[in-house]
Design an enzyme around this catalytic site. Sequence first.
Site, PDB file in Angstrom:
ATOM      1  N   ARG A  17      11.168  -0.978  10.776  1.00  0.00           N
ATOM      2  CA  ARG A  17      10.053  -0.528  11.601  1.00  0.00           C
ATOM      3  C   ARG A  17       9.926  -1.416  12.826  1.00  0.00           C
ATOM      4  NH1 ARG A  17       4.733   0.694   8.090  1.00  0.00           N
ATOM      5  NH2 ARG A  17       3.774  -0.704   9.609  1.00  0.00           N
ATOM      6  N   LYS A  44       0.837  -1.213   0.000  1.00  0.00           N
ATOM      7  CA  LYS A  44       0.000   0.000   0.000  1.00  0.00           C
ATOM      8  C   LYS A  44       0.872   1.263   0.000  1.00  0.00           C
ATOM      9  CE  LYS A  44      -2.095  -1.178   3.863  1.00  0.00           C
ATOM     10  NZ  LYS A  44      -1.392  -2.436   4.170  1.00  0.00           N
ATOM     11  N   ARG A  59      11.595  -5.486   4.902  1.00  0.00           N
ATOM     12  CA  ARG A  59      11.382  -4.051   4.641  1.00  0.00           C
ATOM     13  C   ARG A  59      12.366  -3.183   5.438  1.00  0.00           C
ATOM     14  NH1 ARG A  59       5.613  -1.527   5.387  1.00  0.00           N
ATOM     15  NH2 ARG A  59       5.767  -2.645   7.364  1.00  0.00           N
ATOM     16  N   ARG A  67      -0.458  -8.507  13.672  1.00  0.00           N
ATOM     17  CA  ARG A  67      -0.928  -7.540  12.662  1.00  0.00           C
ATOM     18  C   ARG A  67      -1.699  -8.259  11.559  1.00  0.00           C
ATOM     19  NH1 ARG A  67       4.335  -4.962  10.695  1.00  0.00           N
ATOM     20  NH2 ARG A  67       3.019  -3.831   9.229  1.00  0.00           N
ATOM     21  N   ARG A  74     -10.148   0.631   8.350  1.00  0.00           N
ATOM     22  CA  ARG A  74      -9.593  -0.674   8.707  1.00  0.00           C
ATOM     23  C   ARG A  74     -10.556  -1.509   9.533  1.00  0.00           C
ATOM     24  NH1 ARG A  74      -3.643   0.276   8.579  1.00  0.00           N
ATOM     25  NH2 ARG A  74      -2.654  -1.666   9.136  1.00  0.00           N
TER      26      ARG A  74
HETATM   27  P1  AP5 Z   1       4.812  -1.614   1.806  1.00  0.00           P
HETATM   28  O1  AP5 Z   1       4.452  -0.832   0.599  1.00  0.00           O
HETATM   29  O2  AP5 Z   1       5.559  -0.919   2.896  1.00  0.00           O
HETATM   30  O3  AP5 Z   1       3.510  -2.362   2.378  1.00  0.00           O
HETATM   31  P2  AP5 Z   1       2.247  -1.810   3.141  1.00  0.00           P
HETATM   32  O4  AP5 Z   1       1.040  -2.479   2.579  1.00  0.00           O
HETATM   33  O5  AP5 Z   1       2.250  -0.306   3.153  1.00  0.00           O
HETATM   34  O6  AP5 Z   1       2.535  -2.399   4.554  1.00  0.00           O
HETATM   35  P3  AP5 Z   1       2.454  -1.762   6.005  1.00  0.00           P
HETATM   36  O7  AP5 Z   1       3.177  -2.721   6.892  1.00  0.00           O
HETATM   37  O8  AP5 Z   1       2.891  -0.336   6.022  1.00  0.00           O
HETATM   38  O9  AP5 Z   1       0.939  -1.828   6.254  1.00  0.00           O
HETATM   39  P4  AP5 Z   1       0.258  -1.829   7.601  1.00  0.00           P
HETATM   40  O10 AP5 Z   1      -1.126  -1.752   7.137  1.00  0.00           O
HETATM   41  O11 AP5 Z   1       0.556  -2.939   8.522  1.00  0.00           O
HETATM   42  O12 AP5 Z   1       0.922  -0.583   8.359  1.00  0.00           O
HETATM   43  P5  AP5 Z   1       0.360   0.817   8.781  1.00  0.00           P
HETATM   44  O13 AP5 Z   1       1.491   1.729   8.853  1.00  0.00           O
HETATM   45  O14 AP5 Z   1      -0.830   1.185   7.963  1.00  0.00           O
HETATM   46  O15 AP5 Z   1       5.625  -2.886   1.299  1.00  0.00           O
HETATM   47  C1  AP5 Z   1       6.151  -3.819   2.227  1.00  0.00           C
HETATM   48  C2  AP5 Z   1       7.483  -4.367   1.687  1.00  0.00           C
HETATM   49  O16 AP5 Z   1       7.222  -5.121   0.498  1.00  0.00           O
HETATM   50  C3  AP5 Z   1       8.489  -3.277   1.282  1.00  0.00           C
HETATM   51  O17 AP5 Z   1       9.778  -3.683   1.658  1.00  0.00           O
HETATM   52  C4  AP5 Z   1       8.368  -3.171  -0.241  1.00  0.00           C
HETATM   53  O18 AP5 Z   1       9.576  -2.804  -0.840  1.00  0.00           O
HETATM   54  C5  AP5 Z   1       7.970  -4.596  -0.604  1.00  0.00           C
HETATM   55  N1  AP5 Z   1       7.073  -4.659  -1.766  1.00  0.00           N
HETATM   56  C6  AP5 Z   1       5.989  -3.870  -2.026  1.00  0.00           C
HETATM   57  N2  AP5 Z   1       5.405  -4.238  -3.176  1.00  0.00           N
HETATM   58  C7  AP5 Z   1       6.117  -5.306  -3.649  1.00  0.00           C
HETATM   59  C8  AP5 Z   1       6.005  -6.146  -4.804  1.00  0.00           C
HETATM   60  N3  AP5 Z   1       5.030  -5.979  -5.719  1.00  0.00           N
HETATM   61  N4  AP5 Z   1       6.907  -7.137  -4.958  1.00  0.00           N
HETATM   62  C9  AP5 Z   1       7.919  -7.327  -4.043  1.00  0.00           C
HETATM   63  N5  AP5 Z   1       8.085  -6.557  -2.931  1.00  0.00           N
HETATM   64  C10 AP5 Z   1       7.191  -5.568  -2.744  1.00  0.00           C
HETATM   65  O19 AP5 Z   1      -0.198   0.521  10.256  1.00  0.00           O
HETATM   66  C11 AP5 Z   1       0.662   0.269  11.349  1.00  0.00           C
HETATM   67  C12 AP5 Z   1      -0.146   0.197  12.622  1.00  0.00           C
HETATM   68  O20 AP5 Z   1      -0.828   1.457  12.859  1.00  0.00           O
HETATM   69  C13 AP5 Z   1      -1.263  -0.840  12.658  1.00  0.00           C
HETATM   70  O21 AP5 Z   1      -0.773  -2.112  13.015  1.00  0.00           O
HETATM   71  C14 AP5 Z   1      -2.197  -0.238  13.714  1.00  0.00           C
HETATM   72  O22 AP5 Z   1      -1.713  -0.470  15.017  1.00  0.00           O
HETATM   73  C15 AP5 Z   1      -2.115   1.245  13.444  1.00  0.00           C
HETATM   74  N6  AP5 Z   1      -3.129   1.726  12.490  1.00  0.00           N
HETATM   75  C16 AP5 Z   1      -2.906   2.265  11.261  1.00  0.00           C
HETATM   76  N7  AP5 Z   1      -4.066   2.606  10.673  1.00  0.00           N
HETATM   77  C17 AP5 Z   1      -5.046   2.273  11.547  1.00  0.00           C
HETATM   78  C18 AP5 Z   1      -6.464   2.367  11.495  1.00  0.00           C
HETATM   79  N8  AP5 Z   1      -7.106   2.844  10.433  1.00  0.00           N
HETATM   80  N9  AP5 Z   1      -7.168   1.922  12.570  1.00  0.00           N
HETATM   81  C19 AP5 Z   1      -6.550   1.441  13.660  1.00  0.00           C
HETATM   82  N10 AP5 Z   1      -5.201   1.324  13.770  1.00  0.00           N
HETATM   83  C20 AP5 Z   1      -4.463   1.737  12.715  1.00  0.00           C
END
Ligand code: AP5
Length: 242
Positions: A174, A22, A141, A185, A97
């Site tokens: 991270r 994402k 990552r 997660r 979410r």
């Molecule tokens: P990346 O693009 O970083 O993946 P991502 O989907 O953004 O993953 P996140 O871990 O950031 O998502 P998340 O939803 O857990 O975290 P968030 O910060 O929202 O890619 C990942 C890796 O794969 C990278 O190394 C990249 O290079 C590689 N990659 C990407 N595409 C690829 C491909 N096609 N092929 C190969 N490699 C590839 O949330 C964190 C925390 O915040 C949550 O756990 C929660 O506690 C809180 N939170 C956030 N939003 C909310 C909400 N709305 N409600 C409640 N709590 C929330």
Amino acid sequence: MANVAAPKIGPVILLGPPGAGKGTQSKRIVEHYGIPQISTGDLLRDHVKRDTDLGRKAKGFLAQGKLAPDELLYGIVADRLKLPDCERGYILDGFPRTAAQAAWLDDYLGHEFFDKSETWAPVVIRMDVDYTQLLLRLTGRRTCATCGRIYNLHFQPPRVDELCDLDGSKLIQRNDDRDEVIRPRLAAYEIQTKPVAAYYQAQGRLIPLNADRPMDAVTADIFNVIDSHAAERTVSGTAKSE
Ligand code: AP5
């Protein structure tokens, strides 16, 4: 200054499990369409870093890989959506979410958005990736602490070990990309976020996309989806004004 000639894109929701890509794809959408990325994970991490009241409330949830309570999100999302850079559209990365967040967003967009005469229903893209691949993506990552560029030790390593290609800053892992936090997660996604997909599917708005492919192929599909929705908005906007 806003580019009045630039097409309206509207809200784009990227739905998908942790590691689906994402954040990676959001950055490409930002670059291509000139609309901002709103990552609730980044917003929450920023509050934690600045040790705000909200950050102190969210900190434990993030550290354990649990979702922060819905009520903590509404204020920060509403405040961010009111900024003028969202006028042509924006990417919601990591929000909604839970089913409650999705219902809140629909209500908010229906009442508060800039131009209520237009159709501002979000484009909802669900990025599907195999579980084993997600584990590799998350454990590998690394992110540049300065510019935020995302790397992966397995799939997209930096040219020089642990250093950003763009600015030479040290890459960081991270805190929640440790094995013991990754699993909760992914479980939170299964239990709490999958109903969000069902919510949008019931409205005929869900677009599932195979994100288990090379990044450029995924980007091309996402751009196609956004382009066709932007074209539909333009047509319905024109029809309305005739
Ligand atoms: P990346 O693009 O970083 O993946 P991502 O989907 O953004 O993953 P996140 O871990 O950031 O998502 P998340 O939803 O857990 O975290 P968030 O910060 O929202 O890619 C990942 C890796 O794969 C990278 O190394 C990249 O290079 C590689 N990659 C990407 N595409 C690829 C491909 N096609 N092929 C190969 N490699 C590839 O949330 C964190 C925390 O915040 C949550 O756990 C929660 O506690 C809180 N939170 C956030 N939003 C909310 C909400 N709305 N409600 C409640 N709590 C929330």
